[in-house]
Design an enzyme around this catalytic site. Structure first.
Site, PDB file in Angstrom:
ATOM      1  N   ASP A   1       0.833  -1.203   0.000  1.00  0.00           N
ATOM      2  CA  ASP A   1       0.000   0.000   0.000  1.00  0.00           C
ATOM      3  C   ASP A   1       0.871   1.259   0.000  1.00  0.00           C
ATOM      4  OD1 ASP A   1      -1.373  -2.248   0.940  1.00  0.00           O
ATOM      5  OD2 ASP A   1      -2.776  -1.065   2.111  1.00  0.00           O
TER       6      ASP A   1
ATOM      7  N   GLU B   1      -7.294 -10.487  -4.729  1.00  0.00           N
ATOM      8  CA  GLU B   1      -7.094 -11.637  -3.835  1.00  0.00           C
ATOM      9  C   GLU B   1      -8.252 -12.630  -3.890  1.00  0.00           C
ATOM     10  OE1 GLU B   1      -6.339  -9.650  -0.122  1.00  0.00           O
ATOM     11  OE2 GLU B   1      -4.201  -9.403  -0.556  1.00  0.00           O
TER      12      GLU B   1
ATOM     13  N   LYS C   1     -11.748  -8.457  -6.675  1.00  0.00           N
ATOM     14  CA  LYS C   1     -11.782  -7.700  -5.414  1.00  0.00           C
ATOM     15  C   LYS C   1     -11.361  -6.248  -5.623  1.00  0.00           C
ATOM     16  CE  LYS C   1      -9.765  -7.814  -0.773  1.00  0.00           C
ATOM     17  NZ  LYS C   1      -8.648  -8.289   0.042  1.00  0.00           N
TER      18      LYS C   1
HETATM   19  C1  BGC Z   1      -5.913  -5.761  -0.039  1.00  0.00           C
HETATM   20  C2  BGC Z   1      -4.414  -5.652  -0.224  1.00  0.00           C
HETATM   21  C3  BGC Z   1      -3.880  -4.664   0.793  1.00  0.00           C
HETATM   22  C4  BGC Z   1      -4.306  -5.039   2.212  1.00  0.00           C
HETATM   23  C5  BGC Z   1      -3.918  -3.986   3.229  1.00  0.00           C
HETATM   24  C6  BGC Z   1      -6.221  -6.162   1.397  1.00  0.00           C
HETATM   25  O1  BGC Z   1      -7.599  -6.235   1.591  1.00  0.00           O
HETATM   26  O2  BGC Z   1      -6.440  -6.744  -0.913  1.00  0.00           O
HETATM   27  O3  BGC Z   1      -4.119  -5.202  -1.525  1.00  0.00           O
HETATM   28  O4  BGC Z   1      -2.487  -4.633   0.717  1.00  0.00           O
HETATM   29  O5  BGC Z   1      -5.708  -5.164   2.265  1.00  0.00           O
HETATM   30  O6  BGC Z   1      -4.507  -2.754   2.928  1.00  0.00           O
END
Ligand code: BGC
Length: 775
Positions: free
Chosen positions: A358, A488, A601
């Site tokens: 992030d 994801e 997602k």
């Molecule tokens: C997202 C990831 C992110 C993580 C922390 C997850 O729900 O799919 O891309 O790095 O949250 O924010």
């Protein structure tokens, strides 16, 4: 969607007390100063549902991993952000009744987060019984000038009776984490001193051994007169308090000023901590509330002077963007290269408060444009310092010869995530770390960063990609098997287009970076080669072969990049066809159903197009957007911002606006019904991008600022501030023109809607806008 909080430009206001909203409000009204953070817990006792949270940046607990089936390569621990001893507490009893909003009739309640000056205020009136009423007014801030210090002013007024009020300011080390895996207590108390007027506690985190010293001092006034009676001193294991009981006449104020200081072994030697803590609390006490506060507010004004965004004609959007900027500024200051920004910042325990991709993908742009360049640089150096651990992490998984796999989640460089499909497979994170180096240099022009730090990181990541692909005889191409992309909701897929793109791009950029360092200094390059054991000809030949022959899935029929091999075998339908009662699907569907569905997602192919938009023509972007947007459920907070920017890019203004509102008011309007757990701090950087990159059309290319503005219908104007190299720019956009004010800095060439313009030194540039110009 109706907001629970009133919409005001510079503040967030809660006008009533609703116990069912308390935990959510504690997140929304959180405060921080880059060094520590505090949820908006009440100072006085509260027996209703509440998530207590006082967090210290960089101080964590390695909670023993909990998984069903242990896989080799899993980390032993998950770094938990620690709920630290509570220094804000002040118990109040009035004529023997404990003040507790959960047990009282609340006649009036108002809580305000003042974002302009960074403080929290609360006023409320309660009934003790049929007759007696009490008013309370509080104000609290964590100083962004002296980041070891916080201060509280707490006033109680018996409105219609003479009262006996007892104030019990305390320091309580007996605090727990709600998300502890084994219900362990994370702290060990080293020493505590409870004196009259001052409370001290030194505690140490178990296993990780961070030592933290907490101190508080206070003063109490009744009707303006300092109270000097001796308090009752209360001391228990890990807890110290003073109790002062006094008479307060009807209509008069009893005001306590309480100061807190937090210092840790991150910044002081352990044996010096107790003394440092006394010094820092005495400093706060000597300056007093008003002085500390006015310095603090001045500093906030300075922050806003180069990070504010003004949206005319849309108060909800205005409040939301300031809310996002406010939290970003209070979460990270860039002063310490050991710190980073967790998805929840200082506002909750979830996600372990550690570093994810992030930071590189969603936060660096904000800090690049809104703060002096050292701030973004610190975030990059953080990863450089973790390089050796990233190499060890890759070794654990079977890679060798200096290949680095940065962790999916980390606090100190070691991986602490433990779900195989993410820990081992969501390797695209490596690409974001490389991209951030490129992005930083493109923005700042600081090519020296490559010689000093960046190239070593790039070589190590490229080595990883080199080892992670394999040659497929069937395809006659290199392939990357068993990965999880940003989406994801698909795991263990082959040839995720985005991951392959990041791999190929990293290899290309590393080759370029070698050229840049060579040009600057062949000797320095030689040193880097020696340090990394780099065999230039061998390694770069292999990279070039991969660049030329890496497989990218493509869906010919629609002429779009295919998210991964086999994606089109899935039964295809759109997110709009999902029963709204079943959204978000991750809370309603089995994982099996999600994995077999076509639903995405978060931006995946579109994330890649966003990063490298100049490589694709408008039609390609449109086709891919129109294909993927209807299949995306945006169940990560990191998703709508990317879609909003691309929607703007292809002229879908309304959609861009709807997606913007969703990202910017995600927490304020609690779209995902989870704000009680903490705020989505990292997606706030994405929100900023959707205004500045999306509607503002701001880009930095070829060492120049470019603007392609496209305002939503609703907005009368948008202005934002940008620090670009030596220039401090204020950019104002309305329907008819763009005005750029060069508030500080030399003359500059700026490209507006594709045309080069000259911005004079400390002068103004005005450019008329033609209607509907494309980017
Ligand atoms: C997202 C990831 C992110 C993580 C922390 C997850 O729900 O799919 O891309 O790095 O949250 O924010």
């Amino acid at each position: 969607m109706n907001s629970y909080y009133s919409v005001e430009e510079w503040s967030v206001v809660e006008e009533q007390f609703d116990p069912s909203m308390q935990e959510a409000a504690e997140s929304i009204f959180s405060q921080g100063n880059g060094r520590m953070g505090q949820r908006a817990n009440f100072e006085e006792a509260y027996s209703g549902e509440s998530l207590q949270g006082n967090y210290i940046a960089g101080v964590y607990y390695p909670d023993k991993t909990r998984v069903g089936w242990w896989k080799n390569g899993y980390p032993e621990f998950f770094a938990k952000v620690l709920n630290a001893p509570n220094w804000i507490g002040i118990d109040i009893t009035i004529d023997g009744t404990q003040l507790d909003l959960h047990n009282m009739e609340v006649l009036q309640f108002r809580r305000v987060l003042n974002m302009k000056h960074g403080f929290l205020e609360r006023t409320f009136r309660v009934k003790l019984d049929g007759l007696r009423q009490v008013e309370v007014r509080t104000k609290r801030f964590l100083s962004i000038v002296d980041d070891e210090i916080g201060a509280i002013r707490y006033t109680v007024t018996p409105l219609n009776f003479d009262a006996t009020i007892a104030f019990t300011p305390y320091l309580d080390g007996n605090v727990h984490n709600r998300d502890s895996n084994y219900d362990e207590f994370f702290w060990k108390h080293i020493e505590s001193t409870t004196a009259a007027g001052a409370l001290y506690l030194v505690s140490e985190t178990r296993k990780s051994g961070f030592r933290v010293a907490f101190a508080t001092r206070y003063e109490l006034f009744v009707d303006g007169a300092l109270q000097q009676q001796d308090p009752e001193v209360i001391s228990k294991e890990g807890y110290g308090a003073n109790r002062l009981e006094l008479s307060v006449p009807e209509g008069k104020d009893a005001t306590m000023y309480k100061y807190g200081s937090v210092v840790s072994s991150l910044n002081y030697a352990k044996e010096e901590l107790a003394a440092a803590s006394r010094k820092s609390i005495d400093r706060a006490f000597a300056q007093k509330f008003d002085k500390l506060f006015s310095e603090h507010t001045r500093k906030w004004e300075e922050h806003w002077s180069h990070s504010d965004i003004v949206i005319e004609g849309d108060p909800k959007a205005q409040q939301a963007i300031r809310f996002n900027i406010f939290h970003l500024n209070q979460t990270y200051s860039g002063k310490d290269e050991r710190l980073n920004i967790g998805p929840k910042g200082f506002t909750g325990e979830k996600y372990g408060g550690s570093t994810y991709w992030d930071t590189e993908a969603f936060l660096i742009p904000f800090y690049l444009s809104s703060a002096p360049r050292e701030v973004a640089r610190s975030l990059l150096v953080y990863r450089y310092k973790h390089l050796q651990k990233a190499i060890e992490n890759a070794e654990l998984l079977g890679f060798s010869r200096g290949a680095a796999l940065y962790p999916m989640v980390t606090m100190d460089g070691r991986e602490c995530h433990n779900e195989w499909e993410i820990t081992f497979e969501e390797i695209h994170r490596n690409g974001a770390i490389a991209y951030a180096i490129f992005n930083y240099i493109r923005y700042t022009g600081d090519r020296e960063y490559l010689s000093e730090y960046g190239l070593e990181v790039l070589i190590a990541i490229s080595r990883f990609w080199r080892q992670r692909v394999n040659w497929s005889d069937v395809k006659g191409k290199y392939v990357m098997l068993g990965v999880t992309g940003p989406n994801e909701y698909e795991n263990n897929v082959n040839n995720n287009w985005y991951t392959n793109l990041m791999a190929k791009w990293t290899l290309e950029y590393t080759l370029k970076a070698i050229g840049i360092v060579r040009e600057a200094s062949p000797e320095v390059l030689q040193k880097i080669f020696e340090k990394t054991g780099f065999r230039e000809t061998d390694e770069t030949e292999q990279w070039k072969d991969i660049i030329d022959n890496l497989y990218f899935p493509y869906y010919e029929e629609k002429k779009v990049f295919l998210q991964q091999e086999g994606y089109m075998d899935k039964k295809q339908f759109f997110a709009s066809e999902i029963d709204p009662a079943e959204r978000p699907i991750n809370q309603h569907w089995s994982w099996d159903r999600i994995l077999r569905s076509p639903f995405i997602k978060q931006a995946d192919v579109l994330q890649g197009i966003y990063f490298f938009e100049d490589d694709y023509d408008g039609e390609t972007i449109r086709r891919n957007f129109e294909f993927y947007e209807p299949r995306t459920v945006h169940e990560s907070s990191l998703s709508p911002c990317i879609h909003s920017i691309l929607a703007n890019r292809i002229g879908k203004k309304e959609m861009a606006y709807d997606l913007y509102l969703r990202t910017s008011r995600l927490d304020l309007d609690d779209y995902n019904r989870e704000v009680a757990e903490g705020l989505h701090i990292t997606s706030m950087g994405g929100t900023w991008m959707s205004v500045v990159y999306g509607f503002g059309g701001f880009r930095v290319k070829d060492d120049k600022v470019h603007l392609y503005p496209k305002l939503p219908e609703k907005w009368k104007s948008l202005s934002f501030r940008i620090i670009f190299r030596e220039n401090y720019l204020k950019i104002h956009i309305n329907d008819t023109r763009v005005t750029i004010d060069n508030e500080q800095g030399p003359a500059l060439e700026i490209v507006v809607n594709g045309e080069m313009k000259e911005l004079p030194e400390e002068g103004l540039l005005e450019v008329e806008l033609r209607k509907e110009v494309g980017a």
